[in-house]
Design a protein around this motif. Sequence first.
Motif, PDB file in Angstrom:
ATOM      1  N   ASN A   1     -12.179  57.592   0.840  1.00 51.64           N
ATOM      2  CA  ASN A   1     -11.819  57.437  -0.572  1.00 51.64           C
ATOM      3  C   ASN A   1     -11.531  58.774  -1.239  1.00 51.64           C
ATOM      4  O   ASN A   1     -12.161  59.788  -0.924  1.00 51.64           O
ATOM      5  CB  ASN A   1     -12.972  56.775  -1.344  1.00 51.64           C
ATOM      6  N   SER A   2     -10.619  58.730  -2.175  1.00 50.69           N
ATOM      7  CA  SER A   2     -10.421  59.861  -3.080  1.00 50.69           C
ATOM      8  C   SER A   2     -10.225  59.315  -4.489  1.00 50.69           C
ATOM      9  O   SER A   2      -9.854  58.156  -4.674  1.00 50.69           O
ATOM     10  CB  SER A   2      -9.216  60.711  -2.655  1.00 50.69           C
ATOM     11  N   TYR A   3     -10.508  60.179  -5.443  1.00 50.88           N
ATOM     12  CA  TYR A   3     -10.415  59.801  -6.856  1.00 50.88           C
ATOM     13  C   TYR A   3      -9.567  60.851  -7.582  1.00 50.88           C
ATOM     14  O   TYR A   3      -9.920  62.027  -7.623  1.00 50.88           O
ATOM     15  CB  TYR A   3     -11.830  59.710  -7.455  1.00 50.88           C
ATOM     16  N   ILE A   4      -8.452  60.413  -8.081  1.00 52.56           N
ATOM     17  CA  ILE A   4      -7.503  61.310  -8.753  1.00 52.56           C
ATOM     18  C   ILE A   4      -7.817  61.335 -10.251  1.00 52.56           C
ATOM     19  O   ILE A   4      -7.973  60.274 -10.870  1.00 52.56           O
ATOM     20  CB  ILE A   4      -6.056  60.834  -8.512  1.00 52.56           C
ATOM     21  N   CYS A   5      -7.905  62.528 -10.824  1.00 45.42           N
ATOM     22  CA  CYS A   5      -8.273  62.620 -12.243  1.00 45.42           C
ATOM     23  C   CYS A   5      -7.737  63.906 -12.861  1.00 45.42           C
ATOM     24  O   CYS A   5      -7.159  64.751 -12.174  1.00 45.42           O
ATOM     25  CB  CYS A   5      -9.793  62.534 -12.398  1.00 45.42           C
ATOM     26  N   ASP A   6      -7.934  64.009 -14.165  1.00 45.29           N
ATOM     27  CA  ASP A   6      -7.525  65.205 -14.923  1.00 45.29           C
ATOM     28  C   ASP A   6      -6.064  65.570 -14.656  1.00 45.29           C
ATOM     29  O   ASP A   6      -5.728  66.731 -14.392  1.00 45.29           O
ATOM     30  CB  ASP A   6      -8.458  66.391 -14.618  1.00 45.29           C
ATOM     31  N   PHE A   7      -5.212  64.578 -14.732  1.00 43.66           N
ATOM     32  CA  PHE A   7      -3.782  64.767 -14.493  1.00 43.66           C
ATOM     33  C   PHE A   7      -3.110  64.992 -15.844  1.00 43.66           C
ATOM     34  O   PHE A   7      -3.099  64.109 -16.710  1.00 43.66           O
ATOM     35  CB  PHE A   7      -3.218  63.513 -13.819  1.00 43.66           C
ATOM     36  N   VAL A   8      -2.544  66.159 -16.017  1.00 40.91           N
ATOM     37  CA  VAL A   8      -1.899  66.451 -17.305  1.00 40.91           C
ATOM     38  C   VAL A   8      -0.738  67.421 -17.118  1.00 40.91           C
ATOM     39  O   VAL A   8      -0.837  68.401 -16.370  1.00 40.91           O
ATOM     40  CB  VAL A   8      -2.929  66.975 -18.335  1.00 40.91           C
TER      41      VAL A   8
END
Length: 139
Positions: free
Chosen positions: A71-78
Amino acid sequence: MLLTRDDLILTDEQNRFDVPAIAALIQNTYWASHRGVEQIAASLRSSTCLALMRGEKTLGFVRAITDHSVNSYICDFVIAEECRGQKLGTWMLEVLMAHPDLVRTSQLLITKDAAAFYEQHGFAEHPYVCMKRPTQAWS
Ligand SMILES: CC(C)(COP(=O)(O)OP(=O)(O)OC[C@H]1O[C@@H](n2cnc3c(N)ncnc32)[C@H](O)[C@@H]1OP(=O)(O)O)[C@@H](O)C(=O)NCCC(=O)NCCS
């Protein structure tokens, strides 16, 4: 990893990151306006991150928490406001999804209003409930 497109650089090399500039981008979002620079810097160090730069200026950022295999969790995309709508987010997401740290994983994310963006890249709403336990550790 360092990729170029015209005068743009996209890299996961954290020694190239302008952490205060990345923190400013993240703090300018609806989900992280109260996150401190120290906490942001710590989160970067434990994540696979991509920064988008033109010269010295940071134009975009995304990170993923990953176990490299399941699993991976993608976040803080800006992307900086003035650079949105130029397919830069598309480039960053494609590179992140194919990154060696994520490519073999199921990739998760949470979004309030950008589902249509992610759907173009194979993400779909999951039928299970997303749950979160907030922390007080940094307040
Ligand atoms: C979401 C974000 C990263 C996308 O980056 P971007 O460079 O602006 O996106 P692109 O130019 O690559 O857009 C590609 C496509 O996705 C669509 N899209 C972009 N942002 C979208 C959004 N928030 N909601 C729905 N669709 C979106 C674009 O309209 C475009 O559609 P098209 O191919 O039909 O023309 C950027 O707009 C951003 O930083 N938004 C503010 C922060 C944010 O909401 N981040 C995501 C949190 S989950």
